[in-house]
Structure formats: structure tokens, C-alpha cells
Design a protein around this motif. Structure first.
Motif, PDB file in Angstrom:
ATOM      1  N   ILE A   1       0.850  -1.209   0.000  1.00 40.89           N
ATOM      2  CA  ILE A   1       0.000   0.000   0.000  1.00 40.89           C
ATOM      3  C   ILE A   1       0.876   1.246   0.000  1.00 40.89           C
ATOM      4  CG2 ILE A   1      -1.583   1.364   1.439  1.00 40.89           C
ATOM      5  CD1 ILE A   1      -3.019  -0.887  -0.042  1.00 40.89           C
TER       6      ILE A   1
ATOM      7  N   GLN B   1      -3.503  -0.256  -4.666  1.00 34.54           N
ATOM      8  CA  GLN B   1      -4.820   0.379  -4.535  1.00 34.54           C
ATOM      9  C   GLN B   1      -5.526  -0.023  -3.251  1.00 34.54           C
ATOM     10  OE1 GLN B   1      -7.360  -0.275  -8.016  1.00 34.54           O
ATOM     11  NE2 GLN B   1      -8.958  -0.961  -6.642  1.00 34.54           N
ATOM     12  N   SER B   2      -5.502  -1.319  -2.928  1.00 35.02           N
ATOM     13  CA  SER B   2      -6.207  -1.817  -1.752  1.00 35.02           C
ATOM     14  C   SER B   2      -5.606  -3.146  -1.322  1.00 35.02           C
ATOM     15  CB  SER B   2      -7.700  -2.004  -2.048  1.00 35.02           C
ATOM     16  OG  SER B   2      -7.877  -3.007  -3.037  1.00 35.02           O
TER      17      SER B   2
ATOM     18  N   ASP C   1      -9.640   3.123   4.842  1.00 33.39           N
ATOM     19  CA  ASP C   1     -10.301   3.182   3.535  1.00 33.39           C
ATOM     20  C   ASP C   1      -9.635   2.288   2.491  1.00 33.39           C
ATOM     21  OD1 ASP C   1     -12.033   5.047   4.593  1.00 33.39           O
ATOM     22  OD2 ASP C   1     -10.930   6.769   3.803  1.00 33.39           O
ATOM     23  N   THR C   2      -8.456   1.771   2.787  1.00 29.95           N
ATOM     24  CA  THR C   2      -7.679   1.008   1.807  1.00 29.95           C
ATOM     25  C   THR C   2      -7.500  -0.450   2.183  1.00 29.95           C
ATOM     26  OG1 THR C   2      -6.213   2.919   2.129  1.00 29.95           O
ATOM     27  CG2 THR C   2      -5.813   1.597   0.245  1.00 29.95           C
ATOM     28  N   CYS C   3      -7.508  -0.753   3.476  1.00 28.10           N
ATOM     29  CA  CYS C   3      -7.221  -2.111   3.943  1.00 28.10           C
ATOM     30  C   CYS C   3      -8.405  -2.698   4.703  1.00 28.10           C
ATOM     31  CB  CYS C   3      -6.003  -2.115   4.859  1.00 28.10           C
ATOM     32  SG  CYS C   3      -4.470  -1.683   4.018  1.00 28.10           S
TER      33      CYS C   3
END
Length: 185
Positions: free
Chosen positions: A69, A74-75, A100-102
Motif C-alpha cells: 500500500i 490500490q487496496s 479506507d484502503t485495507c
């Protein structure tokens, strides 16, 4: 333990202490992680990190997913059903402000639920060494639609893994006592 490169470079991660009863967790060392990511970004595999959807099986403390990340993935979905591992992953997601990403998926990596999101094109698998979990975990991920076509699979173990059904072997790299196997879905 810290993030080595990218926008989170230098940020520290929560990890287990020496002598901790949860010491069965074996976080990837900074040196091995740096070598691994140098290999990934060296061009041999194209550009597998930028905008990648990451699946980190047997995530432990989450260092591989968080490093990806930080470097532009992106995720990431981090999978671990251990109580201590899940607690550390949650703490690291919060510490790094990556809510919001993981996503933490607190389940057994050998029995994944059906994926309703985008399949991963970069998979890290760092199962307990010598247990033969690779084929079972990859099989579960394939059945659950977690693996994108042509995904890069990175396996950390103390021996070279045999390709699982639906994967092809690319190469291995020895990094200290750790052997990293690279495969394609």
C-alpha cells in the motif's frame, strides 16, 4: 518494525514483543521485505505493485500488505484468524490511517468466503513454514474468486513450493533462511 519505502516510509508498525506467548507469529524481517520489494519493483515482473489489489493470506502483522500500500497498491485484504494477529492488523490499519484502503478478513485462509469485490492481482502467502498450506490456501482463494487471471503470487517459506493447480512456477529467491517463490495464476 517499520515501513521501508513509499508514502508511509519510516512509520512504525505494532508487532509482538520477544518472549510474547504469541511468538508463533513470524513477521517478515525488514531485510527480507526490502529484498522482496526490490525484486518486485525491479522490472522482472512488470509493475506488480502500482494500483494492485492485494490479498495477504496468513497476514500476521500485515507488513507485506502495508508495504505494498505504501508503494502504490490500490487496496489490500489481509486474512488471518489468529486472535493476536487480528489485533495487530487492526492496530496497524488504525496507526497507518488505512481504514479506507485495507480490510481485515478474520477467517481461516484455507476456507475463504466468496469474494464479492475485485479479485487480487498480487497475492502474498506467508503461511507457517513446512505445513504444506500453499495449495490448500490457493485452492480456497481460487474457488472464492479472490485471484485475478495472471495474478502474481509471492510465497514465503523455508523451502521452494510446488505449483498448485491453476498456477505456474516462475522462480525462487533465497533471502537468508527464507525462500521466496514467485508463481503466476
Amino acid at each position: 518494525m517499520r515501513i521501508i519505502a513509499g508514502h508511509l516510509r519510516g512509520r512504525s508498525l505494532a508487532t509482538i514483543g520477544k518472549g510474547d506467548p504469541a511468538a508463533h507469529l513470524r513477521p517478515t524481517t525488514d531485510r527480507v521485505r526490502e529484498s522482496l520489494f526490490n525484486t518486485l519493483t525491479g522490472g522482472r515482473f512488470g509493475d506488480p505493485i502500482i494500483d494492485a489489489v492485494v490479498l495477504d493470506l496468513f497476514a500476521g502483522t500485515g507488513t507485506l500488505a502495508f508495504e505494498a500500500i505504501s508503494r502504490g497498491a490500490q487496496s489490500a485484504t489481509l486474512v488471518d484468524n489468529g486472535r493476536v494477529a487480528s489485533q495487530l492488523i487492526r492496530e496497524n490499519i488504525r496507526k497507518l490511517d488505512l481504514e479506507d484502503t485495507c480490510t481485515l478478513l478474520g477467517c481461516n485462509a484455507l476456507r475463504l468466503p466468496k469474494n464479492t469485490g475485485e479479485p487480487a492481482n498480487l497475492i502474498f502467502l506467508d503461511a507457517p513454514y513446512g505445513k504444506g498450506y500453499f495449495s490448500k490456501a490457493i485452492g480456497s482463494a481460487q474457488v472464492g474468486n479472490w485471484i485475478a487471471e495472471d495474478a502474481l503470487i509471492v510465497v514465503e517459506d523455508n523451502q521452494t513450493v510446488e505449483p498448485a493447480a491453476g498456477t505456474s512456477f516462475i522462480e525462487t529467491r533465497k533471502m537468508g533462511d527464507t525462500i521466496i517463490s514467485f508463481l503466476r495464476a
